[in-house]
Design an enzyme around this catalytic site. Structure first.
Site: not given
Ligand code: KIV
Length: 273
Positions: A191, A124, A55-56, A94, A122
């Site tokens: 992270e 968090e 989600d970056s 994510d 994924k």
């Molecule tokens: O969203 C993302 O790219 C991430 C990584 C930086 C681990 O969670």
């Protein structure tokens, strides 16, 4: 460095079992956060075992200043693109902000990400995710947990800050890691935590750890493709522009892959001591 062709190309489809076996053999593996089909295809050619549709993308692709605005629809769009471009790497998708606030919501949204082409979801967070991970895992959805600096909690942290620096925080992260692994998590992203803590967690857990700003002792490293290619205006301390030493984009990615495998990235300057 000049791209040396398909010599690193993935021969077989990577699964969570492949990554587990690499941990057992103490062989480092490589993950890259990326968002589109051509980059995903290049990652397969360069031997990147796992790609993370992170989600970056809220920041790297959409121009937001955090991951908070990212929606399920945007994640699905990018997971589909990556899945079209890459048939061999393990695809981690994510779950965005507030898409897994309850186990039921997590089930619904994890199913959508899996249908879009992800092999792992994924999410968090710490102990509060125990039931969610049990539920997803029992129903056949592999999970990558994410501890330390969890960017969806940036407002709670008061900024993008290193986590686990004091004893209390460090033991909280260690306990959460054990709990989530016992609940059925298959992978763990760490992270921006001190390397000593990341090593302790990596040694304790049987599941692979993937570090970013967490030192050299995790089982794998992940960087965002924009950082690898020098596209980020103010790159984070833990990243490196691999294009500086490379003739072209594939060579830069290949260098990242090789440096991680050989243990020459990250260096001390990329860590938070
Ligand atoms: O969203 C993302 O790219 C991430 C990584 C930086 C681990 O969670």
């Amino acid at each position: 460095m000049v791209y040396q062709g398909n010599s690193d190309k993935l021969e077989k489809k990577v699964s969570i079992k492949t990554l587990q076996a690499l941990k057992t053999q103490t062989e480092k593996f490589v993950t890259v956060a990326l968002y589109d089909a051509p980059m995903a295809a290049m990652a397969e050619r360069c031997g990147v075992q796992a790609v993370l549709v992170g989600d970056s993308l809220g920041m790297t692709v959409l121009g937001h200043d955090s991951t908070i605005p990212v929606t399920m629809e945007q994640m699905i769009y990018h997971v589909e693109a990556v899945a079209r471009g890459n048939k061999k790497s393990l695809i981690i998708g994510d779950l965005p902000f507030m898409s897994y606030a309850t186990p039921e919501q997590a089930m619904t949204n994890a199913s959508r990400i899996m249908r879009a082409g992800a092999h792992v979801v994924k999410l968090e967070g710490g102990a509060w995710l125990e039931q969610t991970i049990i539920m997803l895992s029992e129903r056949g959805i592999p999970v990558c947990a994410h501890l330390g600096l969890t960017p969806q909690s940036v407002n709670k942290f008061g900024g993008f800050r290193v986590q686990g620096k004091n004893k209390a925080q460090a033991s909280q992260i260690l306990n959460d890691a054990k709990l989530l692994a016992n609940a059925g998590a298959d992978l763990l992203v760490l992270e921006c935590v001190p390397p000593t803590l990341a090593k302790q967690i990596t040694d304790k857990l049987s599941i692979p750890t993937i570090g970013i700003g967490a030192g050299a002792d995790t089982d794998a490293q992940v960087l965002v493709i924009n950082d690898i290619l020098g596209l980020t205006e103010k790159p984070p301390k833990f990243s490196k522009n691999f294009l500086v030493e490379a003739a072209d984009i594939p060579s830069a990615l290949q260098k990242f892959v090789r440096d991680v495998r050989e243990g020459t990235f990250p260096e001390e300057q990329h860590c938070f001591g």
